[in-house]
Design a protein around this motif. Structure first.
Motif, short mmCIF file in Angstrom:
data_model
loop_
_atom_site.label_atom_id
_atom_site.label_comp_id
_atom_site.label_asym_id
_atom_site.label_seq_id
_atom_site.Cartn_x
_atom_site.Cartn_y
_atom_site.Cartn_z
N ALA A 168 -5.32 14.05 -17.43
CA ALA A 168 -3.95 13.66 -17.36
C ALA A 168 -3.98 12.23 -17.66
O ALA A 168 -5.11 11.40 -17.61
N ASP A 169 -2.95 11.75 -18.49
CA ASP A 169 -2.80 10.40 -18.71
C ASP A 169 -1.76 9.74 -17.56
O ASP A 169 -0.66 9.71 -17.60
N ILE A 170 -2.78 9.01 -16.92
CA ILE A 170 -2.20 8.22 -15.66
C ILE A 170 -1.19 7.05 -16.04
O ILE A 170 -1.79 6.30 -16.88
N PRO A 171 -0.02 7.11 -15.65
CA PRO A 171 0.82 5.68 -16.14
C PRO A 171 0.12 4.49 -15.67
O PRO A 171 -0.58 4.54 -14.72
N ILE A 172 0.41 3.45 -16.49
CA ILE A 172 -0.16 1.95 -16.28
C ILE A 172 0.58 1.70 -14.94
O ILE A 172 1.74 1.69 -14.66
N GLY A 173 -0.06 1.22 -14.31
CA GLY A 173 0.25 0.60 -12.87
C GLY A 173 0.16 1.49 -11.68
O GLY A 173 0.36 1.10 -10.36
N VAL A 174 -0.36 2.72 -11.97
CA VAL A 174 -0.52 3.77 -10.85
C VAL A 174 -1.86 3.86 -10.61
O VAL A 174 -2.63 3.85 -11.56
N ASP A 175 -2.11 3.79 -9.23
CA ASP A 175 -3.52 3.79 -8.83
C ASP A 175 -4.23 5.20 -9.01
O ASP A 175 -3.74 6.15 -8.77
N MET A 207 0.86 -1.17 -0.04
CA MET A 207 -0.02 0.05 -0.16
C MET A 207 0.89 1.19 -0.12
O MET A 207 0.61 2.26 -0.76
N ALA A 208 2.03 1.26 0.72
CA ALA A 208 2.70 2.36 1.05
C ALA A 208 3.63 2.55 -0.38
O ALA A 208 3.60 3.78 -0.73
N ASP A 209 4.02 1.70 -1.10
CA ASP A 209 4.56 1.72 -2.35
C ASP A 209 3.58 2.25 -3.41
O ASP A 209 4.07 2.96 -4.19
N GLU A 210 2.20 1.91 -3.31
CA GLU A 210 1.44 2.41 -4.42
C GLU A 210 1.08 4.01 -3.97
O GLU A 210 1.17 4.64 -5.08
N ARG A 211 1.05 4.34 -2.83
CA ARG A 211 0.92 5.57 -2.61
C ARG A 211 2.12 6.47 -3.02
O ARG A 211 2.00 7.63 -3.76
N VAL A 212 3.26 5.87 -2.94
CA VAL A 212 4.55 6.56 -3.31
C VAL A 212 4.59 6.75 -4.72
O VAL A 212 4.88 7.86 -5.45
N ALA A 213 4.13 5.75 -5.38
CA ALA A 213 4.40 5.89 -6.99
C ALA A 213 3.16 6.77 -7.64
O ALA A 213 3.46 7.50 -8.55
N ALA A 214 2.10 7.02 -6.73
CA ALA A 214 1.00 7.87 -7.29
C ALA A 214 1.57 9.07 -7.00
O ALA A 214 1.27 10.09 -8.20
N LEU A 215 2.11 9.29 -5.86
CA LEU A 215 2.82 10.93 -5.65
C LEU A 215 3.75 11.23 -6.47
O LEU A 215 3.77 12.35 -7.02
N ARG A 216 4.67 10.32 -7.04
CA ARG A 216 5.58 10.57 -8.03
C ARG A 216 4.99 10.75 -9.45
O ARG A 216 5.82 11.54 -9.97
N ALA A 217 4.10 10.22 -9.67
CA ALA A 217 3.49 10.47 -10.91
C ALA A 217 2.62 11.64 -10.86
O ALA A 217 2.51 12.39 -11.91
N ALA A 218 2.15 12.17 -9.75
CA ALA A 218 1.16 13.37 -9.87
C ALA A 218 1.99 14.84 -9.88
O ALA A 218 1.63 15.59 -10.37
N PHE A 219 3.23 14.45 -8.96
CA PHE A 219 3.84 15.83 -8.61
C PHE A 219 4.25 16.61 -9.85
O PHE A 219 4.32 17.83 -10.11
N PRO A 220 4.93 16.26 -11.04
CA PRO A 220 5.21 16.75 -12.25
C PRO A 220 3.88 17.47 -12.76
O PRO A 220 4.10 18.70 -13.34
N HIS A 221 2.88 17.05 -12.68
CA HIS A 221 1.69 17.79 -13.30
C HIS A 221 1.31 19.07 -12.62
O HIS A 221 0.69 19.87 -13.01
N THR A 222 1.83 19.14 -11.23
CA THR A 222 1.32 20.13 -10.38
C THR A 222 2.51 21.25 -10.24
O THR A 222 2.09 22.06 -9.66
N ILE A 223 3.53 21.05 -10.88
CA ILE A 223 4.62 21.89 -10.79
C ILE A 223 4.23 23.47 -11.36
O ILE A 223 4.87 24.15 -10.61
N PRO A 224 3.77 23.50 -12.45
CA PRO A 224 3.01 24.99 -12.78
C PRO A 224 2.03 25.35 -11.51
O PRO A 224 2.21 26.68 -11.57
N ILE A 225 1.28 24.71 -10.88
CA ILE A 225 0.36 25.20 -10.05
C ILE A 225 1.12 25.66 -8.85
O ILE A 225 0.71 26.66 -8.12
N LEU A 226 2.34 24.99 -8.68
CA LEU A 226 3.22 25.38 -7.48
C LEU A 226 3.54 26.58 -7.43
O LEU A 226 3.35 27.68 -6.45
#
Length: 233
Positions: free
Chosen positions: A120-127, A1-20
């Protein structure tokens, strides 16, 4: 479960950089604006956590400083954030099947989170649920962080900077110009500008917002089929 959350966080973060970049600056300006209006540093921070509606948080400054008028505040909030009704309808299927995370996704949905989570195109394997959760949480974190920095800066330095109250006006001007450049048909923009000017002349600077937004909503609802047909053509 923790790995699943971390993978999703890594996939989501680049999409939010302009919002940052955008939210940090606007949040900082909002924190300074609240301090310049005489509020404690805790006010904007708590509002950033609990309201998370940038436009309405700026508008709320005048509502808090004005006379107690809950119905006016209610209708103004509904009008300013009416677009979220349509956002919510379009996200019914997108937010389905994500469990308890749906409650936070509904609460934290802003223009930017809506745009990312919808397209967003969510990567395969990311929840999918955790991806959307992190997009929403990161965007709110940027807003809260910027607001906190602005509030703290307003506590350390003199927050009564000349022109700081103009930040809200400049924000809406930029949004208007961006929409104008994106739209091929400027009927809706011209309608909004014209209705606001007429209501300003009729009702004055203190009371024109609600009538103008009501007129805009009514007229756009009536001519919406024609506008939609023009876009398709």
């Amino acid at each position: 479960m923790a790995d699943e959350r971390v993978a999703a966080l890594r996939a989501a973060f680049p999409h939010t950089i302009p919002i940052l970049a955008g939210f940090s600056f606007l949040g900082f300006a909002y924190g300074l604006y609240m301090r310049s209006a005489g509020f404690s540093a805790w006010y904007p921070i708590i509002m950033a956590f609990t309201i998370f509606a940038g436009s309405m948080e700026f508008v709320a400054v005048n509502l808090l400083l004005g006379p107690f008028a809950p119905l006016r505040a209610l209708f103004l909030t509904l009008l300013v954030n009416a677009r979220h009704v349509f956002y919510g309808i379009s996200m019914l299927d997108v937010y389905s099947g994500v469990g308890a995370k749906k409650w936070y996704l509904v609460f934290g949905m802003c223009d930017e989170s809506f745009s990312i989570n919808l397209t967003a195109d969510i990567p395969i394997g990311v929840d999918r649920g955790w991806f959307m959760f992190w997009v929403t949480a990161l965007n709110q974190a940027y807003w809260v962080a910027g607001t906190t920095l602005g509030s703290v800066a307003g506590s350390v330095f003199d927050p009564t900077l000349p022109g700081i109250e103009f930040v809200m006006t400049s924000l809406f001007v930029v949004i208007f110009l961006e929409q104008w450049l994106k739209e091929r048909n400027h009927v809706s923009a011209a309608l909004g500008l014209g209705a606001s000017l007429v209501c300003l002349a009729l009702f004055g600077g203190d009371d024109f917002i609600i009538p103008s937004m009501a007129v805009i909503l009514l007229v756009l609802t009536i001519i919406r089929p024609r506008l939609a047909g023009g876009r398709e053509a």
